[in-house]
Design a protein around this motif. Structure first.
Motif, PDB file in Angstrom:
ATOM      1  N   ASP A 102       2.583   1.584  -3.222  1.00 22.34           N
ATOM      2  CA  ASP A 102       1.450   1.698  -4.394  1.00 22.34           C
ATOM      3  C   ASP A 102       1.162   3.332  -4.491  1.00 22.34           C
ATOM      4  O   ASP A 102       1.105   3.895  -5.636  1.00 22.34           O
ATOM      5  CB  ASP A 102       0.359   0.998  -4.018  1.00 22.34           C
ATOM      6  CG  ASP A 102      -0.622   1.246  -5.286  1.00 22.34           C
ATOM      7  OD1 ASP A 102      -0.553   0.703  -6.366  1.00 22.34           O
ATOM      8  OD2 ASP A 102      -1.797   1.630  -4.955  1.00 22.34           O
ATOM      9  N   ARG A 103       1.003   3.929  -3.088  1.00 24.26           N
ATOM     10  CA  ARG A 103       0.659   5.348  -3.184  1.00 24.26           C
ATOM     11  C   ARG A 103       1.760   6.236  -3.735  1.00 24.26           C
ATOM     12  O   ARG A 103       1.416   7.353  -4.106  1.00 24.26           O
ATOM     13  CB  ARG A 103       0.253   5.823  -1.585  1.00 24.26           C
ATOM     14  CG  ARG A 103      -0.995   5.206  -1.042  1.00 24.26           C
ATOM     15  CD  ARG A 103      -1.296   5.980   0.149  1.00 24.26           C
ATOM     16  NE  ARG A 103      -0.513   5.621   1.230  1.00 24.26           N
ATOM     17  CZ  ARG A 103      -0.666   4.524   1.979  1.00 24.26           C
ATOM     18  NH1 ARG A 103      -1.607   3.625   1.679  1.00 24.26           N
ATOM     19  NH2 ARG A 103       0.124   4.193   3.079  1.00 24.26           N
ATOM     20  N   GLY A 107      -2.420  -4.292  -1.171  1.00 16.73           N
ATOM     21  CA  GLY A 107      -2.001  -2.986  -2.066  1.00 16.73           C
ATOM     22  C   GLY A 107      -1.264  -3.162  -3.116  1.00 16.73           C
ATOM     23  O   GLY A 107      -0.620  -1.931  -3.507  1.00 16.73           O
ATOM     24  N   TYR A 108      -0.973  -4.270  -3.416  1.00 17.64           N
ATOM     25  CA  TYR A 108       0.054  -4.229  -4.767  1.00 17.64           C
ATOM     26  C   TYR A 108      -0.757  -4.168  -6.017  1.00 17.64           C
ATOM     27  O   TYR A 108      -1.940  -4.685  -5.981  1.00 17.64           O
ATOM     28  CB  TYR A 108       0.789  -5.707  -4.700  1.00 17.64           C
ATOM     29  CG  TYR A 108       1.538  -6.015  -3.613  1.00 17.64           C
ATOM     30  CD1 TYR A 108       3.071  -5.500  -3.711  1.00 17.64           C
ATOM     31  CD2 TYR A 108       1.186  -6.642  -2.407  1.00 17.64           C
ATOM     32  CE1 TYR A 108       3.694  -5.718  -2.769  1.00 17.64           C
ATOM     33  CE2 TYR A 108       2.261  -6.844  -1.435  1.00 17.64           C
ATOM     34  CZ  TYR A 108       3.554  -6.322  -1.617  1.00 17.64           C
ATOM     35  OH  TYR A 108       4.203  -6.677  -0.493  1.00 17.64           O
ATOM     36  N   SER A 109      -0.465  -3.210  -6.904  1.00 17.86           N
ATOM     37  CA  SER A 109      -1.252  -2.851  -7.790  1.00 17.86           C
ATOM     38  C   SER A 109      -1.626  -3.768  -8.965  1.00 17.86           C
ATOM     39  O   SER A 109      -2.854  -3.554  -9.510  1.00 17.86           O
ATOM     40  CB  SER A 109      -0.683  -1.618  -8.604  1.00 17.86           C
ATOM     41  OG  SER A 109       0.711  -2.167  -9.222  1.00 17.86           O
ATOM     42  N   ASP A 110      -0.818  -4.818  -9.254  1.00 11.47           N
ATOM     43  CA  ASP A 110      -1.230  -5.738 -10.148  1.00 11.47           C
ATOM     44  C   ASP A 110      -1.625  -7.202  -9.433  1.00 11.47           C
ATOM     45  O   ASP A 110      -1.625  -8.270 -10.210  1.00 11.47           O
ATOM     46  CB  ASP A 110      -0.027  -5.976 -10.959  1.00 11.47           C
ATOM     47  CG  ASP A 110      -0.014  -6.596 -12.308  1.00 11.47           C
ATOM     48  OD1 ASP A 110      -1.157  -6.206 -12.776  1.00 11.47           O
ATOM     49  OD2 ASP A 110       0.242  -7.730 -12.991  1.00 11.47           O
ATOM     50  N   SER A 143       0.898  -1.046   0.024  1.00 11.34           N
ATOM     51  CA  SER A 143       0.087  -0.037  -0.130  1.00 11.34           C
ATOM     52  C   SER A 143       0.983   1.205   0.041  1.00 11.34           C
ATOM     53  O   SER A 143       0.638   2.127  -0.802  1.00 11.34           O
ATOM     54  CB  SER A 143      -1.081   0.060   1.191  1.00 11.34           C
ATOM     55  OG  SER A 143      -1.809  -0.966   1.045  1.00 11.34           O
ATOM     56  N   LYS A 166       3.162  -6.360  -7.224  1.00 15.54           N
ATOM     57  CA  LYS A 166       2.457  -7.779  -7.345  1.00 15.54           C
ATOM     58  C   LYS A 166       3.228  -8.597  -6.238  1.00 15.54           C
ATOM     59  O   LYS A 166       4.245  -8.559  -6.006  1.00 15.54           O
ATOM     60  CB  LYS A 166       2.915  -8.322  -8.778  1.00 15.54           C
ATOM     61  CG  LYS A 166       1.916  -9.467  -9.056  1.00 15.54           C
ATOM     62  CD  LYS A 166       1.841  -9.516 -10.790  1.00 15.54           C
ATOM     63  CE  LYS A 166       0.958 -10.667 -11.106  1.00 15.54           C
ATOM     64  NZ  LYS A 166       0.835 -10.863 -12.495  1.00 15.54           N
ATOM     65  N   TYR A 201       4.571   3.148  -7.713  1.00 22.79           N
ATOM     66  CA  TYR A 201       5.109   1.698  -7.641  1.00 22.79           C
ATOM     67  C   TYR A 201       4.306   0.813  -8.539  1.00 22.79           C
ATOM     68  O   TYR A 201       3.074   0.760  -8.207  1.00 22.79           O
ATOM     69  CB  TYR A 201       5.729   1.113  -6.655  1.00 22.79           C
ATOM     70  CG  TYR A 201       7.078   1.633  -5.915  1.00 22.79           C
ATOM     71  CD1 TYR A 201       8.145   0.781  -5.763  1.00 22.79           C
ATOM     72  CD2 TYR A 201       7.160   3.103  -5.486  1.00 22.79           C
ATOM     73  CE1 TYR A 201       9.265   1.248  -5.103  1.00 22.79           C
ATOM     74  CE2 TYR A 201       8.328   3.470  -4.979  1.00 22.79           C
ATOM     75  CZ  TYR A 201       9.427   2.747  -5.009  1.00 22.79           C
ATOM     76  OH  TYR A 201      10.503   3.055  -4.223  1.00 22.79           O
ATOM     77  N   PHE A 202       5.015  -0.168  -9.482  1.00 27.41           N
ATOM     78  CA  PHE A 202       4.214  -1.185  -9.941  1.00 27.41           C
ATOM     79  C   PHE A 202       4.438  -2.251  -8.875  1.00 27.41           C
ATOM     80  O   PHE A 202       5.639  -2.669  -8.215  1.00 27.41           O
ATOM     81  CB  PHE A 202       5.006  -1.791 -11.270  1.00 27.41           C
ATOM     82  CG  PHE A 202       4.553  -3.181 -11.571  1.00 27.41           C
ATOM     83  CD1 PHE A 202       3.154  -3.356 -12.050  1.00 27.41           C
ATOM     84  CD2 PHE A 202       5.288  -4.325 -11.069  1.00 27.41           C
ATOM     85  CE1 PHE A 202       2.778  -4.548 -12.687  1.00 27.41           C
ATOM     86  CE2 PHE A 202       4.771  -5.544 -11.562  1.00 27.41           C
ATOM     87  CZ  PHE A 202       3.619  -5.638 -11.966  1.00 27.41           C
TER      88      PHE A 202
END
Length: 399
Positions: free
Chosen positions: A101-102, A128-131, A98, A108, A105-106
């Motif tokens: 990500d804010r 919180g991982y974007s992918d 998280s 996963k 960052y990419f």
């Protein structure tokens, strides 16, 4: 309670890793004894040429998910094995997933065993991982063979191309190769790497443990090599902590009756701190240009999150973490779910109601033992209330 606490301050290490990539690994049943200059040279390099933690612990509170919970959330799993599952409905504001990500960052998360095991298909998509999250069954099967346990090398070699060109990246791995049982018939990694451990002066059970963990060594060797080839090793941080001590090495072993764990450690394991000692690896290629940074105070898995937050220069309030940034002015305090604790002055064993000082000649602060006992209970209760009440959703409702 939070308002009553004194926040720690920024320090000379604040922002040391700002903007760098992060690869965070919870290593299944890993322990310090695996690190060997000759047998596991990559692990040895990462452990000795970065930030060196000489007194590190991973309390075995609730098996694999408990240790993973401690690493990822910086909290004790106060609902046992259900703690991580409860987090699936919460705002997990301060995970590294998280926080980074804010910052754009990419991100996963990956696991090489079944993606639904322990409900990780529900929990790990909320870190919180974007992918999102990939395990065996929703993509990982393209990279790793179907066997038990699966290969950490295959997982990292297969997934690395997914993110290496998406800098800055923020990656989380939950490994599995080091899982028990440690026999050539019960563990595909032990069988695969069996010949490499035959020279070791141990029983077959302990050799089997080393053989299984060699797969993590090979995975990290591949990872570091690829980072160096890409020219981004100096811009990447690798953090590794175990989920728990290798309890599968003994069948139903109890304190004082852990034959193979004691053989592995080189001493008879009689208390929880002896059992739960481990290694925390925190490395970046940029650190190899200078002498290692030594952290010799007692540290544990709850300290990982605030320490990484400080090093990456993220925005956080230290009062909301129950561990500490190890470079801050906060006092060192390690504790477990049995309410044992350890500080710079000594160790308290709750089952005996006994405090054993490191140096009997040192005069303790007034009411020291009772004060620390109260602090530990408050910290444990706070961990429980954060989880049960989705506390961060109240603090950060805009999220």
């Amino acid at each position: 309670y939070v308002q009553s606490l004194a926040p720690s301050k920024q320090n000379k290490y604040t922002g040391l890793f700002k903007g760098k990539n992060l690869v965070f690994i919870t290593a299944e049943a890993f322990t310090a004894e695996v690190i060997d200059k000759d047998l596991t040279p990559t692990l040895y390099r990462l452990a000795t040429k970065g930030i060196n933690f000489t007194d590190y612990y991973q309390p075995a509170s609730a098996g694999t998910t408990g240790g993973e919970y401690q690493n990822v959330f910086g909290m004790m799993p106060t609902s046992g094995g259900k703690s991580f599952k409860k987090s699936a409905e919460n705002l997990n504001y301060f995970t590294m997933g998280s926080q980074l990500d804010r910052l754009g960052y990419f991100g996963k998360a990956y696991h090489n065993n079944s993606y639904t095991y322990y409900d990780r298909n529900k929990t790990h998509i909320n870190l919180g991982y974007s992918d999102g999250f990939m395990g065996y069954g929703n993509g990982m099967e393209e990279y790793v063979k179907k066997r038990w346990p699966q290969s950490d090398l295959e997982m990292i070699a297969g997934t690395l191309p997914e993110y290496i060109d998406k800098q800055p990246f923020n990656i989380y791995y939950m490994s599995v190769s080091g899982h028990s049982a440690y026999t050539t018939t019960g563990n595909s990694m032990t069988k695969k790497n069996w010949e490499a451990v035959q020279h070791l002066p141990y029983s077959d059970r302990v050799k089997g443990y080393y053989a299984a963990n060699l797969e993590l060594e090979y995975a990290l060797a591949h990872l570091v090599s690829e980072l160096e080839t890409k020219g981004i090793a100096d811009d990447t941080v690798i953090c590794i902590s175990t989920d728990h001590f290798p309890y599968g090495i003994d069948e139903n072993g109890s304190l004082g009756n852990m034959q193979y764990l004691s053989e592995l450690y080189g001493y008879n394991v009689t208390n929880y701190f002896e059992r739960d000692h481990s290694a925390l690896i925190l490395w970046s290629g940029c650190l190899e240009k200078s002498d290692p940074i030594i952290v010799d105070s007692p540290t544990f898995s709850l300290d990982i999150l605030p320490t990484l937050s400080n090093l990456f220069g993220t925005e956080f309030d230290s009062r909301l973490f129950e561990g500490r940034d190890v470079f801050s002015d906060a006092q060192a305090l390690v504790f477990n779910s049995n309410y044992d604790w350890k500080t710079q002055y000594g160790t308290y064993y709750s089952s005996k109601g006994e405090f054993v000082p490191n140096d009997p000649e040192v005069v303790l602060p007034e009411n020291y033992v009772s004060t620390i006992k109260t602090i530990v209970r408050n910290k444990y209760n706070y961990c429980s209330m954060v989880l049960d009440n989705n506390y961060f959703a109240s603090l950060f409702p805009q999220e």
